[in-house]
Structures are given as structure tokens and as C-alpha cells.
Design a protein around this motif. Structure first.
Motif, PDB file in Angstrom:
ATOM      1  N   CYS A   1      13.389   5.678 -16.996  1.00  0.00           N
ATOM      2  CA  CYS A   1      13.810   7.071 -16.764  1.00  0.00           C
ATOM      3  C   CYS A   1      13.392   7.992 -17.899  1.00  0.00           C
ATOM      4  CB  CYS A   1      15.327   7.150 -16.594  1.00  0.00           C
ATOM      5  SG  CYS A   1      15.919   6.648 -14.982  1.00  0.00           S
ATOM      6  N   ASN A   2      13.407   7.481 -19.112  1.00  0.00           N
ATOM      7  CA  ASN A   2      13.059   8.299 -20.277  1.00  0.00           C
ATOM      8  C   ASN A   2      11.630   8.833 -20.229  1.00  0.00           C
ATOM      9  OD1 ASN A   2      15.595   7.983 -21.398  1.00  0.00           O
ATOM     10  ND2 ASN A   2      14.985   6.241 -22.652  1.00  0.00           N
ATOM     11  N   HIS A   3      10.779   8.237 -19.406  1.00  0.00           N
ATOM     12  CA  HIS A   3       9.378   8.659 -19.306  1.00  0.00           C
ATOM     13  C   HIS A   3       9.142   9.707 -18.222  1.00  0.00           C
ATOM     14  CE1 HIS A   3       8.885   4.886 -21.549  1.00  0.00           C
ATOM     15  NE2 HIS A   3       7.797   5.455 -22.021  1.00  0.00           N
ATOM     16  N   PHE A   4      10.199  10.081 -17.500  1.00  0.00           N
ATOM     17  CA  PHE A   4      10.042  10.985 -16.363  1.00  0.00           C
ATOM     18  C   PHE A   4      11.052  12.119 -16.436  1.00  0.00           C
ATOM     19  CE2 PHE A   4       8.475   6.869 -15.042  1.00  0.00           C
ATOM     20  CZ  PHE A   4       7.279   7.182 -14.422  1.00  0.00           C
ATOM     21  N   SER A   5      10.740  13.203 -15.771  1.00  0.00           N
ATOM     22  CA  SER A   5      11.661  14.344 -15.720  1.00  0.00           C
ATOM     23  C   SER A   5      12.317  14.441 -14.345  1.00  0.00           C
ATOM     24  CB  SER A   5      10.912  15.636 -16.058  1.00  0.00           C
ATOM     25  OG  SER A   5       9.863  15.839 -15.132  1.00  0.00           O
ATOM     26  N   ILE A   6      12.572  13.280 -13.716  1.00  0.00           N
ATOM     27  CA  ILE A   6      13.280  13.253 -12.440  1.00  0.00           C
ATOM     28  C   ILE A   6      14.583  12.483 -12.629  1.00  0.00           C
ATOM     29  CG2 ILE A   6      11.191  13.491 -11.039  1.00  0.00           C
ATOM     30  CD1 ILE A   6      11.193  10.502 -10.575  1.00  0.00           C
ATOM     31  N   SER A   7      15.450  12.549 -11.660  1.00  0.00           N
ATOM     32  CA  SER A   7      16.777  11.954 -11.790  1.00  0.00           C
ATOM     33  C   SER A   7      16.722  10.427 -11.836  1.00  0.00           C
ATOM     34  CB  SER A   7      17.656  12.384 -10.614  1.00  0.00           C
ATOM     35  OG  SER A   7      17.225  11.753  -9.419  1.00  0.00           O
ATOM     36  N   GLY A   8      17.771   9.866 -12.382  1.00  0.00           N
ATOM     37  CA  GLY A   8      17.909   8.412 -12.390  1.00  0.00           C
ATOM     38  C   GLY A   8      17.961   7.842 -10.990  1.00  0.00           C
ATOM     39  N   ALA A   9      18.580   8.579 -10.073  1.00  0.00           N
ATOM     40  CA  ALA A   9      18.644   8.130  -8.676  1.00  0.00           C
ATOM     41  C   ALA A   9      17.244   8.058  -8.065  1.00  0.00           C
ATOM     42  CB  ALA A   9      19.527   9.065  -7.863  1.00  0.00           C
ATOM     43  N   ALA A  10      16.392   9.012  -8.402  1.00  0.00           N
ATOM     44  CA  ALA A  10      15.020   9.001  -7.883  1.00  0.00           C
ATOM     45  C   ALA A  10      14.245   7.810  -8.453  1.00  0.00           C
ATOM     46  CB  ALA A  10      14.308  10.307  -8.216  1.00  0.00           C
ATOM     47  N   ILE A  11      14.417   7.542  -9.741  1.00  0.00           N
ATOM     48  CA  ILE A  11      13.766   6.380 -10.350  1.00  0.00           C
ATOM     49  C   ILE A  11      14.278   5.101  -9.706  1.00  0.00           C
ATOM     50  CG2 ILE A  11      13.583   5.007 -12.479  1.00  0.00           C
ATOM     51  CD1 ILE A  11      11.729   7.424 -12.459  1.00  0.00           C
ATOM     52  N   SER A  12      15.571   5.037  -9.454  1.00  0.00           N
ATOM     53  CA  SER A  12      16.154   3.871  -8.807  1.00  0.00           C
ATOM     54  C   SER A  12      15.531   3.636  -7.432  1.00  0.00           C
ATOM     55  CB  SER A  12      17.665   4.052  -8.680  1.00  0.00           C
ATOM     56  OG  SER A  12      18.243   2.952  -8.028  1.00  0.00           O
ATOM     57  N   ARG A  13      15.316   4.703  -6.690  1.00  0.00           N
ATOM     58  CA  ARG A  13      14.693   4.589  -5.364  1.00  0.00           C
ATOM     59  C   ARG A  13      13.245   4.096  -5.492  1.00  0.00           C
ATOM     60  NH1 ARG A  13      14.578   2.804  -0.681  1.00  0.00           N
ATOM     61  NH2 ARG A  13      13.403   3.988   0.829  1.00  0.00           N
ATOM     62  N   HIS A  14      12.509   4.637  -6.456  1.00  0.00           N
ATOM     63  CA  HIS A  14      11.138   4.179  -6.681  1.00  0.00           C
ATOM     64  C   HIS A  14      11.115   2.688  -7.048  1.00  0.00           C
ATOM     65  CE1 HIS A  14       8.999   7.926  -6.194  1.00  0.00           C
ATOM     66  NE2 HIS A  14       9.752   8.532  -7.102  1.00  0.00           N
ATOM     67  N   LEU A  15      12.031   2.267  -7.906  1.00  0.00           N
ATOM     68  CA  LEU A  15      12.097   0.860  -8.297  1.00  0.00           C
ATOM     69  C   LEU A  15      12.440  -0.022  -7.102  1.00  0.00           C
ATOM     70  CD1 LEU A  15      13.863   1.219 -11.758  1.00  0.00           C
ATOM     71  CD2 LEU A  15      11.528   0.384 -11.344  1.00  0.00           C
ATOM     72  N   SER A  16      13.305   0.464  -6.237  1.00  0.00           N
ATOM     73  CA  SER A  16      13.663  -0.281  -5.033  1.00  0.00           C
ATOM     74  C   SER A  16      12.448  -0.488  -4.125  1.00  0.00           C
ATOM     75  CB  SER A  16      14.771   0.458  -4.287  1.00  0.00           C
ATOM     76  OG  SER A  16      15.090  -0.197  -3.088  1.00  0.00           O
TER      77      SER A  16
ATOM     78  N   LEU B   1       0.825  -1.209   0.000  1.00  0.00           N
ATOM     79  CA  LEU B   1       0.000   0.000   0.000  1.00  0.00           C
ATOM     80  C   LEU B   1       0.860   1.260   0.000  1.00  0.00           C
ATOM     81  CD1 LEU B   1      -2.834  -1.138   2.418  1.00  0.00           C
ATOM     82  CD2 LEU B   1      -2.907  -0.985  -0.082  1.00  0.00           C
ATOM     83  N   HIS B   2       1.983   1.230   0.729  1.00  0.00           N
ATOM     84  CA  HIS B   2       2.911   2.371   0.716  1.00  0.00           C
ATOM     85  C   HIS B   2       3.454   2.595  -0.697  1.00  0.00           C
ATOM     86  CE1 HIS B   2       6.230   5.041   1.702  1.00  0.00           C
ATOM     87  NE2 HIS B   2       7.044   4.184   1.117  1.00  0.00           N
ATOM     88  N   ALA B   3       3.838   1.519  -1.353  1.00  0.00           N
ATOM     89  CA  ALA B   3       4.384   1.635  -2.712  1.00  0.00           C
ATOM     90  C   ALA B   3       3.343   2.184  -3.680  1.00  0.00           C
ATOM     91  CB  ALA B   3       4.895   0.275  -3.186  1.00  0.00           C
ATOM     92  N   LEU B   4       2.102   1.756  -3.525  1.00  0.00           N
ATOM     93  CA  LEU B   4       1.032   2.201  -4.425  1.00  0.00           C
ATOM     94  C   LEU B   4       0.573   3.623  -4.145  1.00  0.00           C
ATOM     95  CD1 LEU B   4      -1.131  -1.040  -4.510  1.00  0.00           C
ATOM     96  CD2 LEU B   4       0.323  -0.150  -6.354  1.00  0.00           C
ATOM     97  N   ALA B   5       0.925   4.166  -2.988  1.00  0.00           N
ATOM     98  CA  ALA B   5       0.463   5.507  -2.605  1.00  0.00           C
ATOM     99  C   ALA B   5       1.123   6.615  -3.417  1.00  0.00           C
ATOM    100  CB  ALA B   5       0.724   5.742  -1.113  1.00  0.00           C
ATOM    101  N   ASP B   6       2.232   6.329  -4.066  1.00  0.00           N
ATOM    102  CA  ASP B   6       2.976   7.359  -4.797  1.00  0.00           C
ATOM    103  C   ASP B   6       2.618   7.342  -6.280  1.00  0.00           C
ATOM    104  OD1 ASP B   6       5.559   9.210  -4.636  1.00  0.00           O
ATOM    105  OD2 ASP B   6       5.668   8.005  -6.466  1.00  0.00           O
ATOM    106  N   SER B   7       2.306   8.510  -6.824  1.00  0.00           N
ATOM    107  CA  SER B   7       1.869   8.596  -8.233  1.00  0.00           C
ATOM    108  C   SER B   7       2.978   8.203  -9.215  1.00  0.00           C
ATOM    109  CB  SER B   7       1.346   9.994  -8.550  1.00  0.00           C
ATOM    110  OG  SER B   7       2.366  10.952  -8.385  1.00  0.00           O
ATOM    111  N   THR B   8       4.224   8.508  -8.908  1.00  0.00           N
ATOM    112  CA  THR B   8       5.320   8.111  -9.807  1.00  0.00           C
ATOM    113  C   THR B   8       5.430   6.590  -9.857  1.00  0.00           C
ATOM    114  OG1 THR B   8       6.537  10.148  -9.354  1.00  0.00           O
ATOM    115  CG2 THR B   8       7.805   8.294 -10.246  1.00  0.00           C
TER     116      THR B   8
END
Length: 94
Positions: free
Chosen positions: A33-48, A7-14
Motif C-alpha cells: 500500500c505504501n507504494h500506491f496512492s489508492i485505498s487499502g481496500a483497493a490494494i486488497s482487491r488487487h491482491l485477491s 491474463l485478466h490479472a495481468l491486464a491491469d497496470s496496478t
């Protein structure tokens, strides 16, 4: 902790948008990453976070890691919500 992580993971729109991308096909972190305008590190954290919640799986191929949707966890959430709503599962035979 599993349901809470999900539920925590699903709570974030990204993270929800990442899951929408992965329902089409598996993608590398760079492709995501190509679909977002945020850093690769931020995408990595979301994927984690999505991996910790077991919503995505990853597989290394050479120097790339590919991510794919794990629909099993989502099905468990839908079943739980259906039970909360009082809906009966007509597919069960036992």
C-alpha cells in the motif's frame, strides 16, 4: 479458466506494478500500500485477483500476511506465447 484469470490479472497496470514490487522481495499488504496512492481496500482487491490467478502466494506470520511472486504461472504464460510465436524450446531433451 486459469489462463483467462491470469491474463485478466495481468491486464491491469496496478496489478502489474504489484508484481514488479514482489519480484524484489515478499511484502506485507501494508508495505505494498505504501507504494500506491489508492485505498487499502483497493490494494486488497488487487491482491485477491492476483491470488485467484495464482500469480502471488500469501503466508500469514502473526498478524501480518506476506505476499510473494509465483513465477511458475508466468513461466507457463511465456512458454505459451513462445509457442504462439513459433519459437522452439531448446532446453527440452525429450
Amino acid at each position: 479458466m486459469g489462463m483467462q484469470d491470469t491474463l485478466h490479472a495481468l491486464a491491469d497496470s496496478t496489478r502489474r506494478e504489484i508484481l514488479n514490487l514482489l519480484k524484489q522481495s515478499r511484502l506485507s499488504a501494508g508495505e505494498i500500500c505504501n507504494h500506491f496512492s489508492i485505498s487499502g481496500a483497493a490494494i486488497s482487491r488487487h491482491l485477491s485477483i492476483l491470488k485467484d490467478a495464482d500469480l502471488v502466494r500469501d503466508e500469514r506470520e502473526g498478524k501480518y500476511i506476506y505476499y510473494e511472486l509465483n513465477a511458475t504461472v508466468l513461466e507457463e504464460i511465456f512458454l505459451w506465447i513462445s509457442e504462439l510465436k513459433g519459437e522452439k524450446d531448446h532446453d527440452q531433451t525429450s
